[in-house]
Design a protein around this motif. Structure first.
Motif, mmCIF file in Angstrom:
data_model
loop_
_atom_site.group_PDB
_atom_site.id
_atom_site.type_symbol
_atom_site.label_atom_id
_atom_site.label_comp_id
_atom_site.label_asym_id
_atom_site.label_seq_id
_atom_site.Cartn_x
_atom_site.Cartn_y
_atom_site.Cartn_z
ATOM 1 N N PHE A 217 0.806 -1.219 0.000
ATOM 2 C CA PHE A 217 0.000 0.000 0.000
ATOM 3 C C PHE A 217 0.843 1.275 0.000
ATOM 4 C CE2 PHE A 217 -2.557 -3.401 1.690
ATOM 5 C CZ PHE A 217 -3.779 -3.224 1.060
ATOM 6 N N ARG A 243 -8.728 -3.367 -3.079
ATOM 7 C CA ARG A 243 -8.458 -2.945 -1.702
ATOM 8 C C ARG A 243 -7.540 -1.721 -1.683
ATOM 9 N NH1 ARG A 243 -8.288 -8.798 -1.066
ATOM 10 N NH2 ARG A 243 -10.035 -9.446 0.288
ATOM 11 N N ALA A 247 -8.387 1.818 -0.140
ATOM 12 C CA ALA A 247 -7.514 2.373 0.897
ATOM 13 C C ALA A 247 -7.061 3.781 0.525
ATOM 14 C CB ALA A 247 -6.304 1.468 1.113
ATOM 15 N N ALA A 258 -2.249 5.664 2.608
ATOM 16 C CA ALA A 258 -2.801 4.316 2.467
ATOM 17 C C ALA A 258 -1.994 3.301 3.261
ATOM 18 C CB ALA A 258 -2.846 3.922 0.990
ATOM 19 N N SER A 262 -3.468 0.814 6.099
ATOM 20 C CA SER A 262 -3.329 -0.646 6.095
ATOM 21 C C SER A 262 -2.886 -1.160 7.463
ATOM 22 C CB SER A 262 -2.347 -1.090 5.011
ATOM 23 O OG SER A 262 -1.006 -0.742 5.330
ATOM 24 N N TYR A 265 -5.885 -1.048 9.781
ATOM 25 C CA TYR A 265 -6.765 -2.197 9.550
ATOM 26 C C TYR A 265 -6.439 -3.337 10.507
ATOM 27 C CZ TYR A 265 -8.283 -6.562 7.364
ATOM 28 O OH TYR A 265 -8.801 -7.819 7.136
ATOM 29 N N LEU A 304 -13.167 -1.780 3.465
ATOM 30 C CA LEU A 304 -11.791 -1.929 3.005
ATOM 31 C C LEU A 304 -11.498 -3.369 2.585
ATOM 32 C CD1 LEU A 304 -9.874 0.197 5.668
ATOM 33 C CD2 LEU A 304 -10.005 0.700 3.222
#
Length: 313
Positions: A217, A243, A247, A258, A262, A265, A304
């Motif tokens: 990411f 994804r 993101a 991003a 991540s 998350y 996401l």
């Protein structure tokens, strides 16, 4: 910094766990800088392993603890990784590698110890009993597993409970927003939906490695750039590109990156999680810390992760 309580240890585990890949006894200025910055941010726990760098990271942290004190950090090391001859998940290998790790670390115990791999051909009771011998001897306080399935973890903890022994207090598979096509390394385990559901039911802490999907990411990768064969093999798929798109969109809305999203998350799951991070410098460490402060709702997590078409308000 937020923390997780792990049964068996006194100091809580910071939800960011410092990876030790760049730590070496011949670069102690770098070790000191990273460790002091990590602790200043509230970090408490360092990820090590018998096989990392041929022991360099354990030796570096051993030297650092001699300078700064043993009680400032939780030492987490791993052992029983397979070698050229095959699996080494047995009483003899665990003992051999642990004693070498303790010598490198210049300490008589580790706070957290994880088996680096599994060997399903070995009865789980034998493994639990071998680990408990070291707990009773004071060489380790809490035990866990890296790259075990949740079914084997449950079997191990059922055995421990029925025999009056200490069970696994944490699990350490890969968990990231980008899902793997296949293991990055042979026999590695990534948390799938069944594993996540098991963790939500059991509330067993999960310490994720490759929590940021090896930089997927970061903006460095695109479907047309296939120069990194391992990234292509492991992470390139249509679902992951979607994804990444989501993101980037959410990161823009939240004023973050991003790659930070991540990491958020991983840290916003409905059960206790911590993320292993591998910052190359203090600037990357600060970025990870800022990511750890991002709050995501269950609806945002689902969006996401492509399990919802839109974020329900």
């Amino acid at each position: 910094m937020e923390y997780i309580d792990v049964k068996g240890i006194d100091k809580p585990v910071s939800r960011l766990i410092l990876g030790s890949g760049g730590l070496s006894p011949d670069k102690m200025d770098h070790v000191r800088s990273m460790m002091e910055s990590f602790i200043k941010l509230g970090g408490t726990t360092v990820d090590l392993a018998y096989i990392y760098g041929g022991g360099a990271c354990e030796k570096a942290i051993g030297l650092w603890m001699q300078e700064n004190g043993r009680d400032r950090i939780n030492v987490w090391t791993k052992g029983a990784h397979h070698d050229a001859n095959g699996p080494r998940v047995n009483r003899e290998a665990i003992h051999e590698e642990l004693m070498i790790s303790l010598e490198r670390l210049q300490t008589d115990h580790v706070d957290l110890y994880a088996l680096h791999r599994d060997d399903p051909s070995v009865q789980v009771g034998e493994i639990v009993e071998a680990l408990n011998e070291h707990i009773e001897a004071g060489r380790m306080k809490a035990i866990g597993a890296s790259n075990w399935t949740h079914q084997r973890l449950q079997e191990a903890n059922d055995y421990a409970a029925s025999h009056g022994l200490v069970g696994f207090a944490f699990n350490s598979p890969n968990l990231s927003l980008a899902k793997t096509n296949e293991p990055y390394w042979k026999d590695c385990v990534s948390a799938d939906s069944d594993t996540l559901a098991w963790h939500e039911r059991s509330q067993l802490p999960l310490f994720s490695w490759s929590s940021q999907a090896r930089g997927f990411f970061s903006g460095r990768f695109s479907p047309d750039d296939r120069s990194d064969a391992d990234m292509v093999r492991v992470f390139y798929n249509d679902a992951n590109w979607e994804r990444l798109k989501r993101a980037n969109q959410m990161a823009k809305d939240k004023g973050v990156s991003a790659i930070q999203l991540s990491l958020a998350y991983v840290l916003n799951q409905p059960f206790p999680t911590a993320a292993l991070i591998g910052p190359a410098n203090t600037e990357e460490l600060q970025s990870c810390y800022e990511a750890s402060q991002i709050k995501l709702s269950r609806a945002e997590i689902d969006w996401l992760d492509l399990t919802a078409d839109k974020v329900q308000r």
